[in-house]
Design an enzyme around this catalytic site. Structure first.
Site, PDB file in Angstrom:
ATOM      1  NE  ARG A 104      -2.415   1.001   3.665  1.00 46.18           N
ATOM      2  CZ  ARG A 104      -3.168   1.402   4.673  1.00 46.18           C
ATOM      3  NH1 ARG A 104      -4.481   1.373   4.572  1.00 46.18           N
ATOM      4  NH2 ARG A 104      -2.626   1.801   5.788  1.00 46.18           N
ATOM      5  CB  THR A 108      -1.843   7.164  -3.191  1.00 46.56           C
ATOM      6  OG1 THR A 108      -1.279   5.843  -3.285  1.00 46.56           O
ATOM      7  CG2 THR A 108      -0.939   8.164  -3.893  1.00 46.56           C
ATOM      8  CG  ASP A 200       2.679  -2.332   9.107  1.00 49.32           C
ATOM      9  OD1 ASP A 200       2.795  -3.533   8.768  1.00 49.32           O
ATOM     10  OD2 ASP A 200       2.811  -1.391   8.310  1.00 49.32           O
ATOM     11  CG  ASP A 203       6.346  -2.861   9.671  1.00 51.81           C
ATOM     12  OD1 ASP A 203       6.940  -3.390   8.709  1.00 51.81           O
ATOM     13  OD2 ASP A 203       6.099  -1.644   9.735  1.00 51.81           O
TER      14      ASP A 203
HETATM   15  C1  PRP Z   1      -1.230  -4.111   4.722  1.00 53.71           C
HETATM   16  C2  PRP Z   1      -2.132  -5.294   4.957  1.00 53.71           C
HETATM   17  C3  PRP Z   1      -3.027  -5.267   3.738  1.00 53.71           C
HETATM   18  C4  PRP Z   1      -3.179  -3.795   3.491  1.00 53.71           C
HETATM   19  C5  PRP Z   1      -4.512  -3.360   4.001  1.00 53.71           C
HETATM   20  O1  PRP Z   1      -0.237  -4.424   3.835  1.00 53.71           O
HETATM   21  O2  PRP Z   1      -1.441  -6.495   5.113  1.00 53.71           O
HETATM   22  O3  PRP Z   1      -2.480  -5.928   2.614  1.00 53.71           O
HETATM   23  O4  PRP Z   1      -2.128  -3.132   4.207  1.00 53.71           O
HETATM   24  O5  PRP Z   1      -4.763  -2.046   3.679  1.00 53.71           O
HETATM   25  P1  PRP Z   1      -5.851  -1.606   2.607  1.00 53.71           P
HETATM   26  O6  PRP Z   1      -7.087  -2.371   2.916  1.00 53.71           O
HETATM   27  O7  PRP Z   1      -6.002  -0.131   2.862  1.00 53.71           O
HETATM   28  O8  PRP Z   1      -5.326  -1.891   1.245  1.00 53.71           O
HETATM   29  P2  PRP Z   1       0.980  -3.435   3.508  1.00 53.71           P
HETATM   30  O9  PRP Z   1       0.651  -2.584   2.329  1.00 53.71           O
HETATM   31  O10 PRP Z   1       1.380  -2.719   4.753  1.00 53.71           O
HETATM   32  O11 PRP Z   1       2.096  -4.402   3.003  1.00 53.71           O
HETATM   33  P3  PRP Z   1       2.852  -5.600   3.769  1.00 53.71           P
HETATM   34  O12 PRP Z   1       1.870  -6.720   3.905  1.00 53.71           O
HETATM   35  O13 PRP Z   1       3.953  -5.911   2.815  1.00 53.71           O
HETATM   36  O14 PRP Z   1       3.340  -5.092   5.093  1.00 53.71           O
HETATM   37  N1  URA Z   2      -2.376  -2.352   7.203  1.00 53.05           N
HETATM   38  C1  URA Z   2      -1.978  -2.777   8.426  1.00 53.05           C
HETATM   39  O1  URA Z   2      -1.050  -3.591   8.552  1.00 53.05           O
HETATM   40  N2  URA Z   2      -2.630  -2.290   9.502  1.00 53.05           N
HETATM   41  C2  URA Z   2      -3.630  -1.406   9.400  1.00 53.05           C
HETATM   42  O2  URA Z   2      -4.193  -1.000  10.440  1.00 53.05           O
HETATM   43  C3  URA Z   2      -4.016  -0.966   8.126  1.00 53.05           C
HETATM   44  C4  URA Z   2      -3.374  -1.468   7.041  1.00 53.05           C
END
Ligand code: PRP
Ligand code: URA
Length: 209
Positions: A104, A108, A200, A203
């Site tokens: 994400r 944006t 997160d 993380d």
């Molecule tokens: C996080 C989570 C989802 C997304 C949710 O991933 O694991 O995939 O955000 O947010 P959204 O519904 O607003 O799209 P992230 O983009 O942080 O990537 P990661 O899994 O690599 O940490």
């Molecule tokens: N992605 C995450 O990992 N946590 C949130 O709360 C939203 C998006």
């Protein structure tokens, strides 16, 4: 319109409480995420059809039940979705795993695709798209769009924690997809994080910051 199910099983709710806690470390967070995913998979697969088979026990012939050839696919959204795979595959070892890599954009909040690898016979499989977090719904919607573009017809979405905004976004974009959650939280904050959420997920699973 897709249905939304929130699993209120005490074991799921108990474990979720621990992963919400900011003092829970990476090892425990990872273990609990997999355990919750397994418990949710147990509920989601209740409908799988059975057929009768005969087995020889040490004593006699028994008429037994076996899952009747339903083909499943688990589609983790990278990265955080990976944290749910082992827990599900422990229960459904014959499922195939496809990967959709999205992150994400922090400015944006739009999903950016960087990797897709799916089972060949995806159109014949019942797919469960998995990601711990459903926030704006952008990532889940994009992952579902990606698998549909490659022929998938039967798709469920399974997340641990969702915001109402994300649920509405998926219902609108993919009304054929049912959503399975461990918790439906209050809202998103101005950075797109789920409140109260668990922070997160990627993380916390992988010890990055
Ligand atoms: C996080 C989570 C989802 C997304 C949710 O991933 O694991 O995939 O955000 O947010 P959204 O519904 O607003 O799209 P992230 O983009 O942080 O990537 P990661 O899994 O690599 O940490
Ligand atoms: N992605 C995450 O990992 N946590 C949130 O709360 C939203 C998006």
């Amino acid at each position: 319109m897709g249905k939304v199910y929130v699993f209120d099983h005490p074991l799921i709710q108990h474990k979720l409480t621990y992963i919400r806690n900011k003092n829970t470390g990476t090892k425990e967070f990872r273990e609990l995420t997999n355990e919750i995913a397994g418990l949710m998979a147990f509920e989601i697969t209740r409908h799988l059809p059975l057929r009768e088979v005969e087995v020889e026990t040490p004593v006699a012939t028994a008429k037994c039940q076996t899952i009747s050839g339903k083909k499943l696919g688990i589609i983790p959204i990278l990265r955080a979705g990976l944290g749910m795979v082992d827990g599900i595959m422990g229960l459904i070892p014959a499922a195939k795993v496809g990967h959709v890599g999205l992150y994400r954009d922090p400015e944006t909040l739009m999903p950016v695709e960087y990797y897709v690898k799916l089972p060949k016979d995806i159109e014949e499989r019942e797919l469960i798209v998995v990601d711990p977090m459903l926030a704006t719904g952008g990532s889940a919607n994009e992952a579902i769009r990606v698998v549909k573009k490659r022929g998938a017809k039967n798709i469920k979405l399974m997340c641990l924690v969702a915001a109402p905004e994300g649920v509405e976004a998926v219902k609108e974009a993919h009304p054929d997809v049912d959503i399975y959650l461990a918790a439906l939280d209050e809202k998103l904050n101005d950075k797109g994080y789920i409140v109260p959420g668990l922070g997160d997920a990627g993380d916390r699973l992988f010890g990055t910051k």
